[in-house]
Design a protein around this motif. Structure first.
Motif, mmCIF file in Angstrom:
data_model
loop_
_atom_site.group_PDB
_atom_site.id
_atom_site.type_symbol
_atom_site.label_atom_id
_atom_site.label_comp_id
_atom_site.label_asym_id
_atom_site.label_seq_id
_atom_site.Cartn_x
_atom_site.Cartn_y
_atom_site.Cartn_z
ATOM 1 N N VAL A 3 28.326 10.632 38.190
ATOM 2 C CA VAL A 3 28.795 11.870 37.559
ATOM 3 C C VAL A 3 30.240 11.653 37.101
ATOM 4 N N THR A 4 30.437 11.620 35.778
ATOM 5 C CA THR A 4 31.791 11.399 35.251
ATOM 6 C C THR A 4 32.244 12.535 34.327
ATOM 7 N N LYS A 5 31.311 13.468 34.038
ATOM 8 C CA LYS A 5 31.668 14.573 33.132
ATOM 9 C C LYS A 5 31.711 15.897 33.891
ATOM 10 N N ALA A 6 32.652 16.725 33.485
ATOM 11 C CA ALA A 6 32.730 18.062 34.087
ATOM 12 C C ALA A 6 32.948 19.105 33.013
ATOM 13 N N ILE A 49 35.883 12.334 38.138
ATOM 14 C CA ILE A 49 35.544 12.803 36.788
ATOM 15 C C ILE A 49 36.554 12.215 35.789
ATOM 16 N N VAL A 120 27.652 17.022 27.086
ATOM 17 C CA VAL A 120 27.035 16.465 28.291
ATOM 18 C C VAL A 120 25.994 15.406 27.947
ATOM 19 N N GLU A 123 23.172 13.420 30.854
ATOM 20 C CA GLU A 123 23.772 12.973 32.125
ATOM 21 C C GLU A 123 23.905 14.140 33.098
ATOM 22 N N PHE A 125 26.156 16.500 35.387
ATOM 23 C CA PHE A 125 27.551 16.906 35.165
ATOM 24 C C PHE A 125 27.961 17.959 36.189
ATOM 25 N N VAL A 208 26.748 20.874 40.545
ATOM 26 C CA VAL A 208 26.470 19.638 39.804
ATOM 27 C C VAL A 208 25.058 19.807 39.267
#
Ligand code: UTP
Length: 290
Positions: A3-6, A49, A120, A123, A125, A208
């Protein structure tokens, strides 16, 4: 998948904090020396993130300015030898790759999250609610990401709320998996009767989500308050594939109401290395007059 996107929804009208929020976004209200949303961005960054989409709307341009460079101010700080403040100001613009999109109509949290669809992609998020500041040693968002990595399902950050307040929140059907981690198989937004209450556990501030939430949101009609509720879409996830609930550690401050803002200010000031001692002395003196 890592998980790298927020996504940080910050497009609400903030009617509970009027008149302060008439022209000032509640996400920019300061807690001691930083706006609320900076604490939230820092939590995301400390959770691994790298890319953040902030959902804004008309009148919230100062959020963008806060995460941008500020050449005039920076020059002045350097010229006057204030290198520490200069470094701090510049570092804000380097926290993460921060993107912005506008929610053109205030149609609810679910609608706001759906504005993040193309950012997004396919993926998982994180969603960090723009008015919920959570302060703790272990970032709340990181705790949820670990649960996602372990159980492979969408995760909600949960906390028990007083019985008298549950009708203002969501209510979740949960079964314990381990320590502070639960499986969640049903939920309801703002239960109206006692019979509708599934437990006193409510979703507070963080989740998430897997990208299948977007198809569900596309088909979610307006719910409580006539808004497209994220909880209604998550309910479908909970009932079909199931979700995981994490009763996260850390203190949550609700910047969407006046009492929460006061609590955040007092408690964060009491932890500030420069302010703690004089502020404590001031408070001690003040309480003798109450
Ligand atoms: P709230 O439920 O606190 O709504 O939103 P609000 O409109 O901001 O506040 P009140 O009730 O009028 O005082 C929870 C989060 O969802 C965002 C808000 O910015 C906040 O971070 N939100 C809400 C949106 O981004 N868009 C919306 O349409 C609604």
């Amino acid at each position: 998948m890592k998980v790298t996107k927020a996504v940080i929804p910050a497009a609400g009208l903030g009617t509970r904090v009027l008149p302060a929020t008439k022209s000032m976004p509640k996400e920019m209200l300061p807690i001691v020396d930083k706006p609320a949303i900076q604490y939230i961005v820092e939590e995301a960054v400390n959770s691994g993130i790298t890319d953040i989409l902030i959902i804004t709307n008309r009148g919230k341009g100062i959020i963008e300015d806060h995460f941008d460079r500020s050449p005039e101010l920076e020059e002045r700080l350097l010229a006057s030898g204030k290198k520490d403040v200069y470094d701090e100001v510049v570092s804000i613009s380097k926290l993460a790759n921060i993107y912005f999109i506008r929610q053109k109509e205030t149609k609810g949290l679910g609608h706001a999250v759906n504005c993040a669809k193309s950012f997004v992609g396919n993926e998982p998020f994180a969603v960090l609610y723009g008015d919920d500041v959570i302060i703790g040693e272990d970032p709340a968002c990181a705790q949820l990401i670990r649960a996602y990595e372990k159980y492979g399902k969408s995760v909600v950050g949960i906390k028990a709320v007083p019985e008298s307040d549950i009708s203002k929140y969501s209510s979740l059907k949960v079964d314990k998996l381990e320590d502070n981690i639960y499986s969640c198989t049903d939920m309801i937004e703002k239960p109206k009767t006692k019979e509708e209450v599934l437990s006193l556990y409510s979703i507070l501030g963080r989740c998430v989500l897997t990208p299948d939430i977007f198809d569900i949101l596309d088909n979610t009609p307006p719910g409580a308050g006539g808004e497209i509720q994220l909880t209604d879409a998550m309910k479908t996830l909970a009932q079909t594939v199931g979700m995981t609930g994490v009763d996260y550690t850390g203190k949550r401050y609700d910047m969407g109401n006046k009492f929460g803002i006061l609590q955040a200010t007092v408690e964060v000031a009491l932890k500030n290395p420069l302010l703690a001692e004089p502020f404590k002395a001031y408070l001690k003196d003040l309480v003798t007059t109450l």
